[in-house]
Write a protein that holds these residues in place. Structure first.
Motif, PDB file in Angstrom:
ATOM      1  N   TYR A 167      -2.088   3.597  -3.005  1.00  0.00           N
ATOM      2  CA  TYR A 167      -2.707   4.100  -1.490  1.00  0.00           C
ATOM      3  C   TYR A 167      -2.378   2.992  -0.960  1.00  0.00           C
ATOM      4  O   TYR A 167      -2.429   2.535   0.619  1.00  0.00           O
ATOM      5  N   ILE A 168      -2.565   1.016  -1.585  1.00  0.00           N
ATOM      6  CA  ILE A 168      -2.363   0.291  -0.373  1.00  0.00           C
ATOM      7  C   ILE A 168      -0.564  -0.723  -0.809  1.00  0.00           C
ATOM      8  O   ILE A 168       0.083  -1.113   0.456  1.00  0.00           O
ATOM      9  N   SER A 169      -0.939  -1.196  -1.767  1.00  0.00           N
ATOM     10  CA  SER A 169       0.395  -2.402  -1.757  1.00  0.00           C
ATOM     11  C   SER A 169       1.931  -1.275  -1.967  1.00  0.00           C
ATOM     12  O   SER A 169       2.951  -1.946  -0.709  1.00  0.00           O
ATOM     13  N   LEU A 170       2.071   0.010  -2.394  1.00  0.00           N
ATOM     14  CA  LEU A 170       3.751  -0.024  -2.004  1.00  0.00           C
ATOM     15  C   LEU A 170       2.892   1.179  -1.048  1.00  0.00           C
ATOM     16  O   LEU A 170       4.378   0.958  -0.232  1.00  0.00           O
ATOM     17  N   PRO A 171       2.688   1.654  -0.042  1.00  0.00           N
ATOM     18  CA  PRO A 171       2.925   1.813   1.141  1.00  0.00           C
ATOM     19  C   PRO A 171       3.189   0.881   2.111  1.00  0.00           C
ATOM     20  O   PRO A 171       4.405   0.906   3.286  1.00  0.00           O
ATOM     21  N   SER A 216       3.221 -11.144  13.002  1.00  0.00           N
ATOM     22  CA  SER A 216       2.158 -10.669  12.467  1.00  0.00           C
ATOM     23  C   SER A 216       2.065  -9.415  11.921  1.00  0.00           C
ATOM     24  O   SER A 216       0.890  -9.626  10.611  1.00  0.00           O
ATOM     25  N   ALA A 217       2.539  -8.263  11.798  1.00  0.00           N
ATOM     26  CA  ALA A 217       2.449  -7.245  11.067  1.00  0.00           C
ATOM     27  C   ALA A 217       3.480  -7.494  10.319  1.00  0.00           C
ATOM     28  O   ALA A 217       2.493  -7.146   8.565  1.00  0.00           O
ATOM     29  N   TYR A 218       4.295  -7.884  10.525  1.00  0.00           N
ATOM     30  CA  TYR A 218       4.961  -8.060   9.004  1.00  0.00           C
ATOM     31  C   TYR A 218       4.265  -9.471   7.897  1.00  0.00           C
ATOM     32  O   TYR A 218       4.314  -8.539   6.642  1.00  0.00           O
ATOM     33  N   LEU A 241       1.995  -6.516   6.301  1.00  0.00           N
ATOM     34  CA  LEU A 241       2.055  -5.709   5.267  1.00  0.00           C
ATOM     35  C   LEU A 241       2.854  -6.781   4.355  1.00  0.00           C
ATOM     36  O   LEU A 241       2.901  -6.129   2.736  1.00  0.00           O
ATOM     37  N   ASP A 242       3.466  -7.475   4.155  1.00  0.00           N
ATOM     38  CA  ASP A 242       4.732  -8.890   2.591  1.00  0.00           C
ATOM     39  C   ASP A 242       2.982  -8.973   2.348  1.00  0.00           C
ATOM     40  O   ASP A 242       3.291  -8.804   0.705  1.00  0.00           O
ATOM     41  N   ARG A 243       1.715  -9.317   2.866  1.00  0.00           N
ATOM     42  CA  ARG A 243       0.910  -9.959   1.811  1.00  0.00           C
ATOM     43  C   ARG A 243       0.455  -8.852   1.352  1.00  0.00           C
ATOM     44  O   ARG A 243      -0.095  -8.907  -0.453  1.00  0.00           O
ATOM     45  N   LEU A 244       0.383  -7.609   2.009  1.00  0.00           N
ATOM     46  CA  LEU A 244      -0.226  -6.507   1.104  1.00  0.00           C
ATOM     47  C   LEU A 244       0.329  -6.006  -0.399  1.00  0.00           C
ATOM     48  O   LEU A 244       0.217  -5.676  -0.914  1.00  0.00           O
ATOM     49  N   GLY A 245       2.246  -5.704   0.273  1.00  0.00           N
ATOM     50  CA  GLY A 245       3.006  -5.452  -0.859  1.00  0.00           C
ATOM     51  C   GLY A 245       3.194  -6.345  -1.875  1.00  0.00           C
ATOM     52  O   GLY A 245       3.198  -5.940  -3.189  1.00  0.00           O
ATOM     53  N   SER A 246       3.120  -7.788  -1.178  1.00  0.00           N
ATOM     54  CA  SER A 246       2.856  -8.713  -2.286  1.00  0.00           C
ATOM     55  C   SER A 246       1.917  -8.635  -3.861  1.00  0.00           C
ATOM     56  O   SER A 246       2.316  -8.778  -5.020  1.00  0.00           O
ATOM     57  N   THR A 247       1.105  -7.930  -3.435  1.00  0.00           N
ATOM     58  CA  THR A 247       0.147  -7.205  -4.460  1.00  0.00           C
ATOM     59  C   THR A 247       0.696  -6.166  -6.155  1.00  0.00           C
ATOM     60  O   THR A 247       0.103  -6.262  -6.419  1.00  0.00           O
TER      61      THR A 247
END
Length: 306
Positions: A37-41, A181-183, A186-192
């Motif tokens: 729901y968070i990392s992959l999206p 800032s959007a990147y 998203l990058d911080r969330l995706g890094s999980t």
């Protein structure tokens, strides 16, 4: 090297936490939900927005569909020859023909090629592996279980999957420039995705020597096809026959060598196929792929195929 250390550390921690019960029994399900729901999206939105669509995207998208057709044909023929029981045959088709192109695939791609490779991995995974699993995979599981599944049920599964919706949304958002800032968000969330997905995988693995011995023959055929024969076929197809070269092709070939898909195991369980064989295909295939996939990458690079 640091990325490989991270992969093995998270994977082994997952096994350690399961063994000594540091977390509740449903922790893998919670971690999976966070990733889905968070990392992959978030990773999908970030990477697809940066993706250069001038390259050949047909190769990564098509690979999973070809792999599934190849696997079904291979195991059907094998089943006739070896007289494999129906439920075991269906399980081999699912787990041997669907690759773990996200939960294990993305961490390995990042370790081998850098985070930019994940954009190609997303094309392999979402319009490829995920759609195959949600359509042909569900149909296969239903057939070998004797159940009936409607097209409406299949479509509901596909269009309620958050990463797939994020993929569709990401292509629309390519028309809108992203602020730095959007990147960053998203990058911080995706890094999980890497630590959480590998912790989850490690916490779900079980090894039973007696069960391995009882299913050894089927495991050899299933994992032999998925980890060795399938990527060899795609090397012959994309490089030998179609004479394709470049990083996109290399990443796609490495994705074709990934371990069995966790969702394939879930389908086998949901439709009451050979659950024991399914668990072993995942439990042995995933840790084994942490060795075989880097070997495939090294071989392809060393012999200058790409």
């Amino acid at each position: 090297m640091a990325n490989f250390i991270l992969i093995f550390t998270c994977f082994l921690l997952g096994i350690f936490f399961r063994r000594y019960k540091f977390f509740p029994a449903n922790t893998p399900q919670v971690l999976n939900r966070f990733v889905i729901y968070i990392s992959l999206p978030a990773l999908t939105l970030s990477q697809i927005h940066r993706l250069d669509l001038a390259g050949n995207i047909l190769i990564p998208v098509s690979m999973s569909w070809i792999l599934y057709a190849l696997g079904v044909g291979f195991f059907y023929t094998l089943g006739k020859y070896m007289q494999i029981p129906k439920k075991s045959l269906g399980t081999l088709m699912l787990t041997g023909s669907l690759g773990n192109t996200s939960f294990v695939g993305f961490p390995l791609l990042e370790a081998l090629f850098g985070v930019g490779a994940i954009s190609v991995g997303i094309l392999v995974d979402q319009p490829g592996t995920f759609l195959v699993a949600g359509t042909l995979g569900v149909a296969t599981a239903a057939y070998f279980s004797g159940a009936n599944v409607s097209a409406k049920q299949i479509l509901r599964k596909v269009f309620s999957f958050p990463p797939f919706l994020a993929l569709l949304f990401a292509f629309v958002l390519r028309l809108i420039p992203f602020h730095d800032s959007a990147y960053g968000v998203l990058d911080r969330l995706g890094s999980t995705l890497v630590p959480l997905s590998l912790l989850s995988v490690g916490m779900q693995l079980h090894f039973h020597p007696e069960k391995i011995k009882a299913n050894f023959k089927y495991l050899c055929w299933g994992l032999g096809f998925k980890l060795f024969l399938a990527p060899l076929f795609f090397v012959a197809l994309y490089v030998g026959i179609f004479h394709q070269r470049g990083e996109v092709v290399l990443i796609t070939l490495v994705e074709s060598a990934m371990a069995p898909m966790i969702t394939a195991g879930i389908l086998a369980t949901e439709y009451d196929l050979d659950v024991e064989l399914s668990n072993l295909m995942l439990g042995i295939g995933i840790p084994l792929s942490l060795i075989t996939v880097p070997v495939w990458s090294w071989v392809l690079d060393s012999v200058r195929f790409i």
